[in-house]
Design a protein around this motif. Structure first.
Motif, PDB file in Angstrom:
ATOM      1  N   ILE A 338       0.857  -1.177   0.000  1.00  0.00           N
ATOM      2  CA  ILE A 338       0.000   0.000   0.000  1.00  0.00           C
ATOM      3  C   ILE A 338       0.898   1.233   0.000  1.00  0.00           C
ATOM      4  O   ILE A 338       1.693   1.431   0.921  1.00  0.00           O
ATOM      5  CB  ILE A 338      -0.946   0.015   1.224  1.00  0.00           C
ATOM      6  CG1 ILE A 338      -1.677  -1.325   1.347  1.00  0.00           C
ATOM      7  CG2 ILE A 338      -1.933   1.161   1.124  1.00  0.00           C
ATOM      8  CD1 ILE A 338      -2.575  -1.430   2.572  1.00  0.00           C
ATOM      9  N   ALA A 339       0.758   2.055  -1.025  1.00  0.00           N
ATOM     10  CA  ALA A 339       1.642   3.209  -1.195  1.00  0.00           C
ATOM     11  C   ALA A 339       0.838   4.471  -1.436  1.00  0.00           C
ATOM     12  O   ALA A 339      -0.295   4.428  -1.932  1.00  0.00           O
ATOM     13  CB  ALA A 339       2.595   2.976  -2.369  1.00  0.00           C
ATOM     14  N   ALA A 340       1.435   5.601  -1.107  1.00  0.00           N
ATOM     15  CA  ALA A 340       0.859   6.909  -1.416  1.00  0.00           C
ATOM     16  C   ALA A 340       1.917   7.764  -2.097  1.00  0.00           C
ATOM     17  O   ALA A 340       3.055   7.864  -1.620  1.00  0.00           O
ATOM     18  CB  ALA A 340       0.362   7.607  -0.153  1.00  0.00           C
ATOM     19  N   GLY A 341       1.564   8.357  -3.221  1.00  0.00           N
ATOM     20  CA  GLY A 341       2.467   9.267  -3.914  1.00  0.00           C
ATOM     21  C   GLY A 341       3.794   8.630  -4.252  1.00  0.00           C
ATOM     22  O   GLY A 341       3.877   7.504  -4.746  1.00  0.00           O
ATOM     23  N   VAL A 342       4.874   9.362  -3.937  1.00  0.00           N
ATOM     24  CA  VAL A 342       6.209   8.875  -4.267  1.00  0.00           C
ATOM     25  C   VAL A 342       6.634   7.752  -3.323  1.00  0.00           C
ATOM     26  O   VAL A 342       7.689   7.143  -3.516  1.00  0.00           O
ATOM     27  CB  VAL A 342       7.204  10.047  -4.235  1.00  0.00           C
ATOM     28  CG1 VAL A 342       7.585  10.424  -2.808  1.00  0.00           C
ATOM     29  CG2 VAL A 342       8.440   9.767  -5.089  1.00  0.00           C
ATOM     30  N   SER A 403      -7.953   9.990   6.993  1.00  0.00           N
ATOM     31  CA  SER A 403      -8.179   8.741   6.279  1.00  0.00           C
ATOM     32  C   SER A 403      -7.088   8.563   5.246  1.00  0.00           C
ATOM     33  O   SER A 403      -6.539   9.529   4.722  1.00  0.00           O
ATOM     34  CB  SER A 403      -9.551   8.762   5.587  1.00  0.00           C
ATOM     35  OG  SER A 403      -9.722   7.631   4.754  1.00  0.00           O
ATOM     36  N   TRP A 404      -6.774   7.314   4.964  1.00  0.00           N
ATOM     37  CA  TRP A 404      -5.784   7.038   3.926  1.00  0.00           C
ATOM     38  C   TRP A 404      -6.443   6.843   2.564  1.00  0.00           C
ATOM     39  O   TRP A 404      -5.759   6.644   1.567  1.00  0.00           O
ATOM     40  CB  TRP A 404      -4.974   5.793   4.293  1.00  0.00           C
ATOM     41  CG  TRP A 404      -5.768   4.539   4.470  1.00  0.00           C
ATOM     42  CD1 TRP A 404      -6.428   4.142   5.593  1.00  0.00           C
ATOM     43  CD2 TRP A 404      -5.976   3.511   3.500  1.00  0.00           C
ATOM     44  NE1 TRP A 404      -7.046   2.930   5.397  1.00  0.00           N
ATOM     45  CE2 TRP A 404      -6.774   2.511   4.115  1.00  0.00           C
ATOM     46  CE3 TRP A 404      -5.574   3.318   2.178  1.00  0.00           C
ATOM     47  CZ2 TRP A 404      -7.176   1.357   3.451  1.00  0.00           C
ATOM     48  CZ3 TRP A 404      -5.969   2.166   1.519  1.00  0.00           C
ATOM     49  CH2 TRP A 404      -6.758   1.205   2.150  1.00  0.00           C
ATOM     50  N   LEU A 405      -7.761   6.948   2.524  1.00  0.00           N
ATOM     51  CA  LEU A 405      -8.532   6.750   1.297  1.00  0.00           C
ATOM     52  C   LEU A 405      -8.970   8.078   0.698  1.00  0.00           C
ATOM     53  O   LEU A 405      -9.057   9.092   1.403  1.00  0.00           O
ATOM     54  CB  LEU A 405      -9.767   5.897   1.593  1.00  0.00           C
ATOM     55  CG  LEU A 405      -9.495   4.453   2.029  1.00  0.00           C
ATOM     56  CD1 LEU A 405     -10.738   3.858   2.684  1.00  0.00           C
ATOM     57  CD2 LEU A 405      -9.047   3.618   0.839  1.00  0.00           C
ATOM     58  N   PRO A 406      -9.283   8.110  -0.598  1.00  0.00           N
ATOM     59  CA  PRO A 406      -9.832   9.334  -1.192  1.00  0.00           C
ATOM     60  C   PRO A 406     -11.251   9.580  -0.700  1.00  0.00           C
ATOM     61  O   PRO A 406     -11.908   8.703  -0.132  1.00  0.00           O
ATOM     62  CB  PRO A 406      -9.783   9.040  -2.693  1.00  0.00           C
ATOM     63  CG  PRO A 406      -9.765   7.559  -2.805  1.00  0.00           C
ATOM     64  CD  PRO A 406      -9.048   7.049  -1.597  1.00  0.00           C
ATOM     65  N   ASP A 407     -11.759  10.786  -0.959  1.00  0.00           N
ATOM     66  CA  ASP A 407     -13.048  11.188  -0.381  1.00  0.00           C
ATOM     67  C   ASP A 407     -14.235  10.417  -0.942  1.00  0.00           C
ATOM     68  O   ASP A 407     -15.316  10.418  -0.357  1.00  0.00           O
ATOM     69  CB  ASP A 407     -13.271  12.693  -0.550  1.00  0.00           C
ATOM     70  CG  ASP A 407     -13.365  13.114  -2.018  1.00  0.00           C
ATOM     71  OD1 ASP A 407     -13.137  12.263  -2.911  1.00  0.00           O
ATOM     72  OD2 ASP A 407     -13.667  14.293  -2.266  1.00  0.00           O
ATOM     73  N   ARG A 408     -14.046   9.702  -2.058  1.00  0.00           N
ATOM     74  CA  ARG A 408     -15.177   8.954  -2.614  1.00  0.00           C
ATOM     75  C   ARG A 408     -15.559   7.754  -1.735  1.00  0.00           C
ATOM     76  O   ARG A 408     -16.613   7.155  -1.936  1.00  0.00           O
ATOM     77  CB  ARG A 408     -14.881   8.490  -4.034  1.00  0.00           C
ATOM     78  CG  ARG A 408     -13.682   7.580  -4.204  1.00  0.00           C
ATOM     79  CD  ARG A 408     -13.347   7.427  -5.691  1.00  0.00           C
ATOM     80  NE  ARG A 408     -12.136   6.697  -5.940  1.00  0.00           N
ATOM     81  CZ  ARG A 408     -12.077   5.394  -6.184  1.00  0.00           C
ATOM     82  NH1 ARG A 408     -13.198   4.680  -6.203  1.00  0.00           N
ATOM     83  NH2 ARG A 408     -10.924   4.797  -6.420  1.00  0.00           N
ATOM     84  N   TRP A 438      -0.480   9.452   7.101  1.00  0.00           N
ATOM     85  CA  TRP A 438      -1.189   8.534   6.213  1.00  0.00           C
ATOM     86  C   TRP A 438      -0.799   7.087   6.522  1.00  0.00           C
ATOM     87  O   TRP A 438      -1.654   6.197   6.595  1.00  0.00           O
ATOM     88  CB  TRP A 438      -0.847   8.891   4.771  1.00  0.00           C
ATOM     89  CG  TRP A 438      -1.508   8.037   3.732  1.00  0.00           C
ATOM     90  CD1 TRP A 438      -2.714   8.244   3.134  1.00  0.00           C
ATOM     91  CD2 TRP A 438      -0.989   6.815   3.166  1.00  0.00           C
ATOM     92  NE1 TRP A 438      -2.987   7.244   2.230  1.00  0.00           N
ATOM     93  CE2 TRP A 438      -1.948   6.352   2.232  1.00  0.00           C
ATOM     94  CE3 TRP A 438       0.179   6.089   3.358  1.00  0.00           C
ATOM     95  CZ2 TRP A 438      -1.754   5.191   1.493  1.00  0.00           C
ATOM     96  CZ3 TRP A 438       0.372   4.911   2.624  1.00  0.00           C
ATOM     97  CH2 TRP A 438      -0.588   4.491   1.696  1.00  0.00           C
ATOM     98  N   THR A 439       0.492   6.842   6.728  1.00  0.00           N
ATOM     99  CA  THR A 439       0.968   5.496   7.054  1.00  0.00           C
ATOM    100  C   THR A 439       0.344   4.998   8.353  1.00  0.00           C
ATOM    101  O   THR A 439      -0.051   3.828   8.461  1.00  0.00           O
ATOM    102  CB  THR A 439       2.506   5.493   7.162  1.00  0.00           C
ATOM    103  OG1 THR A 439       3.070   5.821   5.890  1.00  0.00           O
ATOM    104  CG2 THR A 439       3.026   4.142   7.611  1.00  0.00           C
ATOM    105  N   ALA A 440       0.250   5.867   9.348  1.00  0.00           N
ATOM    106  CA  ALA A 440      -0.354   5.469  10.622  1.00  0.00           C
ATOM    107  C   ALA A 440      -1.810   5.071  10.436  1.00  0.00           C
ATOM    108  O   ALA A 440      -2.294   4.116  11.063  1.00  0.00           O
ATOM    109  CB  ALA A 440      -0.236   6.616  11.627  1.00  0.00           C
ATOM    110  N   ALA A 441      -2.526   5.775   9.551  1.00  0.00           N
ATOM    111  CA  ALA A 441      -3.933   5.441   9.294  1.00  0.00           C
ATOM    112  C   ALA A 441      -4.054   4.081   8.613  1.00  0.00           C
ATOM    113  O   ALA A 441      -4.950   3.287   8.929  1.00  0.00           O
ATOM    114  CB  ALA A 441      -4.575   6.535   8.439  1.00  0.00           C
TER     115      ALA A 441
END
Length: 463
Positions: A338-342, A403-408, A438-441
């Motif tokens: 599970i990754a976010a951005g770079v 949240s680590w998810l997008p708003d949808r 984000w990682t903690a979430a």
């Protein structure tokens, strides 16, 4: 050059060797033994008996002894000893380094206060006058005072609130004063610290402890990097724009197949491109090493990462490492990344190198928009080739909650969505890389759906 250019004679991707459990046990027990041994030296020097007659000075001796031992342990924690690093991992080492560092500085301050009060009481003099007399007349005390100031500066700038206000480059430069502080304290300890020379056992212990700390630093922070740089002579091979504000740097060198590097690891890099080249910057490998070239990828988040885009082919690169054990902590056959951005950079390399069966690997990649995705073509190709379940989680951040998810996904809880995306996630090792909050979430969601804590893996450059 394209972002997918690879070696013509690739080697089989490899992962870091797993640490042996007894390495961690021996390292931890050795640290505790050193503290207990120092206390035993104090007891053997009539420390307990002297509490009744001179409590301030006696406690000052004890706090000074333990502080000195913790300072040396702190140096060993910074020495990048391979088996220690593989046993604990970067995040755990950084946490222990901070705890030991703050403990040593607090005990050092207690030592200064207690000794000053004790001597002032014995001499029946004022506290300020006694402090001045100690600093100006006792051998080595001026150096020790300078060392104390240096260590306090390091401690203050290591407080989380202070670190957030400093650039990494500034913090790293200030942190080097820890070595200066330890070095300046040594003459005082040998010249005026009776407990350091009170017995042959004490003398042997302290000289051995200082020799081990200095030797570890010279070997792993100086000798090994110098030897590897002379052997491999890495230079920039090319720079590729991957996404807005994200660039990849390809590096080539001699005998790279012999460099003990694996997917999921990182180096501390210095590029000889002008002023500021002496400041090192940690960047993960974003592709599994192929024996001919390495690739690092970074987003423009500061001076160090911004200058990557200005590098030119042929420019010399100095490196320390490799560091990190992210690829060696796996406990089962199934994996979710599970990754976010770079933060995709080390996970993309792991995805390429890890062994897994078709359908046993999942990649969830969070980004604000499709344009912000890094390595999309590469990820799609790896997913198709190796049978990876791949999901891009695109969209703006939700408002009003963490949240680590997008708003949808605002209508559902984070753990519910994670279980829906990966129904069997409780059977997986989960690898997470992204911003700290984000990682903690993500980690909280993974634990909430039944993933054991020791199967959730994350590693940052924690500073």
């Amino acid at each position: 050059m394209t972002a997918t250019l690879r070696s013509r004679t690739p080697i089989r991707p490899r992962l870091p060797r797993p640490a042996r459990q007894w390495w961690r046990d021996v390292s931890g027990l050795t640290a505790w033994f050193s503290v207990l041994f120092v206390v035993a030296l104090w007891v053997s020097g009539r420390g307990v008996q002297n509490l009744a007659t001179d409590p301030l000075t006696t406690l000052g001796r004890l706090t000074g002894l333990v502080s000195a031992d913790l300072l040396l342990l702190q140096v060993l924690l910074m020495a990048r000893i391979p088996w220690v690093e593989r046993s604990y991992g970067q995040d755990e080492l950084a946490r222990r380094h901070r705890l030991v560092g703050f403990g040593s500085v607090n005990l050092m301050l207690a030592h200064v206060v207690l000794i000053s009060l004790g001597y002032a009481a014995d001499d029946r003099s004022g506290l300020l006058g006694e402090v001045w007399d100690l600093v100006t007349t006792y051998p080595g005390m001026l150096l020790a005072t300078a060392g104390t100031v240096a260590l306090i500066l390091v401690a203050v700038t290591s407080i989380r609130a202070a670190r957030r206000k400093l650039r990494y480059e500034s913090w790293h430069l200030l942190h080097l004063y820890a070595y200066l502080g330890v070095g300046l304290a040594l003459p005082h300890q040998l010249w005026t610290g009776a407990d350091f020379t009170a017995s042959p056992v004490a003398t042997v212990f302290w000289w051995t402890a200082y020799a081990l700390a200095a030797g570890a630093m010279l070997i792993w922070r100086v000798g090994v990097p110098v030897t590897r740089n002379l052997r491999h002579r890495m230079v920039v091979d090319g720079v590729v724009q991957e996404a807005p504000d994200v660039v990849s740097v390809y590096l080539r060198g001699r005998d790279l197949a012999q460099l003990p590097v694996a997917a999921g690891q990182f180096f501390v890099w210095r590029f000889l491109d002008g002023p500021g080249f002496t400041r090192g910057h940690p960047f993960s490998l974003s592709a599994a090493p192929d024996g001919v070239r390495l690739r690092i990828t970074a987003k423009n988040l500061g001076e160090g990462s911004a200058r990557l885009a200005r590098l030119r082919p042929g420019m010399r690169a100095l490196f320390e490492g490799p560091y990190g054990r992210l690829g060696s902590v796996r406990r089962g056959p199934k994996v979710t990344l599970i990754a976010a951005g770079v933060g995709i950079t080390p996970l993309r390399a792991l995805l390429e190198a890890m062994p897994y069966r078709r359908g046993d690997a999942v990649l969830l990649y969070r980004a604000g928009s499709a344009e912000d995705l890094v390595f999309r073509k590469e990820l799609d190709a790896i997913a198709a080739h190796r049978g990876i379940r791949l999901a891009y989680l695109l969209g703006p951040r939700p408002r009003g909650r963490t949240s680590w998810l997008p708003d949808r996904y605002q209508g559902a809880s984070d753990p519910h969505v994670l279980r829906r995306l990966v129904p069997d996630i409780a059977e997986h090792d989960v690898y997470v890389c992204g911003p700290e909050e984000w990682t903690a979430a993500v980690m909280a969601s993974a634990e909430a759906v039944g993933v054991e804590r020791n199967r959730i893996h994350t590693e940052s450059f924690a500073w």
